[in-house]
Structures are given as C-alpha cells and as structure tokens.
Design an enzyme around this catalytic site. Structure first.
Site, short mmCIF file in Angstrom:
data_model
loop_
_atom_site.label_atom_id
_atom_site.label_comp_id
_atom_site.label_asym_id
_atom_site.label_seq_id
_atom_site.Cartn_x
_atom_site.Cartn_y
_atom_site.Cartn_z
N ARG A 1 -10.96 -4.21 5.41
CA ARG A 1 -10.00 -3.32 6.08
C ARG A 1 -8.97 -4.24 6.73
O ARG A 1 -9.26 -4.92 7.71
CB ARG A 1 -10.72 -2.47 7.13
CG ARG A 1 -9.88 -1.41 7.82
CD ARG A 1 -10.78 -0.63 8.78
NE ARG A 1 -10.06 0.35 9.55
CZ ARG A 1 -9.89 1.63 9.19
NH1 ARG A 1 -10.36 2.05 8.04
NH2 ARG A 1 -9.24 2.47 9.97
N HIS A 30 -5.29 3.60 0.80
CA HIS A 30 -6.60 3.92 1.40
C HIS A 30 -7.43 4.69 0.37
O HIS A 30 -7.70 5.88 0.54
CB HIS A 30 -6.40 4.74 2.68
CG HIS A 30 -7.60 4.78 3.58
ND1 HIS A 30 -8.80 4.17 3.26
CD2 HIS A 30 -7.79 5.38 4.79
CE1 HIS A 30 -9.66 4.38 4.25
NE2 HIS A 30 -9.08 5.11 5.17
N GLN A 78 -10.73 6.87 1.26
CA GLN A 78 -10.48 8.15 1.91
C GLN A 78 -10.20 9.23 0.88
O GLN A 78 -10.65 10.37 1.02
CB GLN A 78 -9.30 8.02 2.88
CG GLN A 78 -8.95 9.31 3.61
CD GLN A 78 -10.10 9.80 4.48
OE1 GLN A 78 -10.62 9.05 5.29
NE2 GLN A 78 -10.49 11.06 4.32
N ASP A 113 -1.71 13.26 8.58
CA ASP A 113 -2.30 12.04 9.14
C ASP A 113 -1.52 11.71 10.41
O ASP A 113 -0.41 12.24 10.64
CB ASP A 113 -2.21 10.90 8.12
CG ASP A 113 -3.03 9.67 8.51
OD1 ASP A 113 -3.80 9.76 9.49
OD2 ASP A 113 -2.89 8.62 7.86
N CYS A 162 -7.64 12.69 7.68
CA CYS A 162 -8.57 11.57 7.49
C CYS A 162 -9.21 11.10 8.79
O CYS A 162 -10.22 10.41 8.76
CB CYS A 162 -7.86 10.42 6.78
SG CYS A 162 -6.54 9.66 7.73
N ARG A 211 -17.10 10.72 3.49
CA ARG A 211 -16.84 9.28 3.35
C ARG A 211 -18.15 8.57 3.02
O ARG A 211 -18.19 7.66 2.19
CB ARG A 211 -16.24 8.71 4.64
CG ARG A 211 -14.80 9.08 4.93
CD ARG A 211 -13.83 8.39 3.99
NE ARG A 211 -13.91 6.94 4.07
CZ ARG A 211 -13.28 6.20 4.98
NH1 ARG A 211 -12.52 6.77 5.89
NH2 ARG A 211 -13.40 4.88 4.97
#
Length: 301
Positions: free
Chosen positions: A105, A132, A135, A222, A260, A288
């Site tokens: 990450r 991402h 996700q 988001d 998310c 997830r």
C-alpha cells in the site's frame, strides 16, 4: 488459477478470471459461515508493506491469510531498510527469497511497478495514487451478491475521478457494467484510461451528479481528499457532488449505495444515506476479506 503474476491495476485479469475470483470469494464466504474453511494457503507467507495507514486493507489481508492457513507479516516503511536507503529493487529481490507474495500500500504507483519488475513472486496493489484493484474486486462481488449479475447494470460514480475510480472503470469494462462519472471538470478520471475502457462499455463523463445518477443501479462515491490529503480540495466538490437522499432519488428505487471507506460523514455522503436501506457499505467492507482470500488463493504462490 489465474495467468497474472501481479495485480497492480486490475487490467491484468480478464472477464473470466474476475468471474472466477468472485465465485470463489462467494464460496469462501459461505465456508467461513459454516466453519468449513480449507487451508488453501497452508505454509504460505504474505508480506504486507504499508507506506500509508490502513484499517480494512491490513485487517482483511492479515485475517484472510490466517483463515486460509497461511501467515502475514506487517511491515511499515520504517521496518524496512528502504528507510535507510536500500533500493526498491533490492528489497523486491530479497523479499522474493523469504515470502510467497507481497501486498503493498504505497503513495506512488511507480513503487509497485518497480517491486513487480524486480520480484519473482506476485505483487498485489493494496492501494496506490493511481489504482485500487482489491477494492474493486470486493465491489464487484458485492454487486453480484445484491443484483445477481454484473453484465448490463449501470453504475454512477460521483465525486473525484481518483485511484478507486480508475480501477472501477477497468473492472466495469471487464464485466459489462456501463458507467456515468460525475466530477468537477478538473478532477475527471485519467483520459487515456477512459478511452481504453470505452472500447468495452459506455462511459459518460458529466459534471452534473443528477444526470449521472439517473436510472443507476449502483451509486458509488469516495472521500474527496483520500490519498491527496488536501482539505482545500473539498471546496471544489461541496455541496454539488455530495451523495444525499435527493441524489439517490434520481436513481432506480432498487439502486444500492457503495463507498470504499473510510467515509467523511456529511461530506461526500450524508449519514442518512450511509445508514439508509440502500446502503451496502458494510457488506462491501466485509467482502474485502473474502475477495482478497479468493485472489490470494488464485495466484500461483
């Protein structure tokens, strides 16, 4: 098994592979509920590198490895010799001798690309400034659970054309979900990526959220700051690009809302939407865990 060694953007996977991962994730979710999990990753080790803090990514990957019989090592940038000047290239080669897979990450997507180019083991993008993918696997799994299908649906993205939006375009283009993307003009998603994804699906770029939301099966937003972490950006989005009950009413009655997380309540989305009957964000967050387990189990590690 999937053909890809690395998953950095989601474009590495084709429609069949994404479908297989989603089906496996749904089955793994059922097995967990029945306590019939199999140790698919017994004696396998995942190294997790975090330049950016995480709640869902760390916990879901670490828990997922444990549930599949494997082991996860959590590493901050300060835990690695990178902080003392060792190159990404040398770090990748070293980790390849110790562990079976790396999830990173990071801030700069180029860091992931360098890891992948120099590692002999799979590299998974746990989030970068550009993409991402993990996700979106969870999001597509959630849509499949709630809608019973993927192909032929319409998704409205509201807000910032950011890293999650980029991978969402890739994911939707693979599975046949058309998109409307409403952003301020200066925050539209990557134009080259839009052109690439429009070869497979319809993508409409607009600056009016109500137009994007009209007739949508799914509405997604988001945070407006996310990886940029610049509060000044918020003024560019509010109040016009906030997802609220009025905007949700422009979509289908059966429309679901996704985010998310983490969410800035009453900023990009109001609390009544987050906690309302159309919200599926907690299922999305749980997924997830299941979708990443499916991805890990599908990689050749």
């Amino acid at each position: 098994m999937i053909k890809a060694k690395d998953v950095l953007t989601l474009d590495e996977l084709d429609k069949k592979e994404i479908s297989q991962i989603i089906e496996l994730a749904i089955n793994l979710k059922k097995e967990l509920k029945k306590d019939t999990m199999k140790p698919l990753l017994k004696n396998k080790t995942l190294a997790m590198i975090f330049q950016k803090p995480s709640t869902r990514t760390r916990i879901s990957f670490e828990t997922g490895m444990f549930q599949l019989g494997g082991h996860a090592i959590n590493l901050s940038a300060q835990d690695l010799q990178i902080s003392r000047g060792e190159t990404i290239q040398d770090t990748a080669k070293t980790l390849s001798r110790y562990v079976d897979v790396v999830m990173a990450r990071v801030y700069d997507h180029a860091t992931l690309e360098s890891l992948a180019q120099n590692a002999s083991i799979p590299i998974i993008n746990g989030l970068s400034n550009s993409y991402h993918p993990c996700q979106i696997l969870a999001d597509l799994m959630t849509v499949k659970e709630k809608k019973g299908k993927l192909d032929g649906l319409h998704l409205a993205w509201i807000g910032d054309g950011n890293n999650v939006c980029n991978s969402m375009m890739i994911g939707c283009s693979k599975v046949g979900i058309s998109m409307s993307i409403a952003t301020p003009k200066e925050f539209a998603p990557d134009s080259a990526l839009v052109r690439q994804c429009k070869k497979n699906i319809s993508i409409d770029l607009v600056q009016e959220p109500k137009i994007a939301a009209k007739g949508a099966d799914i509405i997604v937003t988001d945070t407006f700051v996310s990886i940029h972490d610049d509060p000044k950006r918020i003024k560019k989005f509010l109040p016009k690009f906030q997802v609220n009950s009025k905007l949700m009413s422009s979509a289908k009655d059966s429309c679901i809302f996704m985010h998310c997380l983490p969410a800035k309540r009453n900023q990009e989305v109001t609390s009544d939407v987050i906690d309302g009957p159309q919200s599926v964000i907690w299922d999305e967050a749980e997924n997830r865990l299941h979708s990443q387990k499916a991805l890990l189990a599908s990689l050749r590690i």
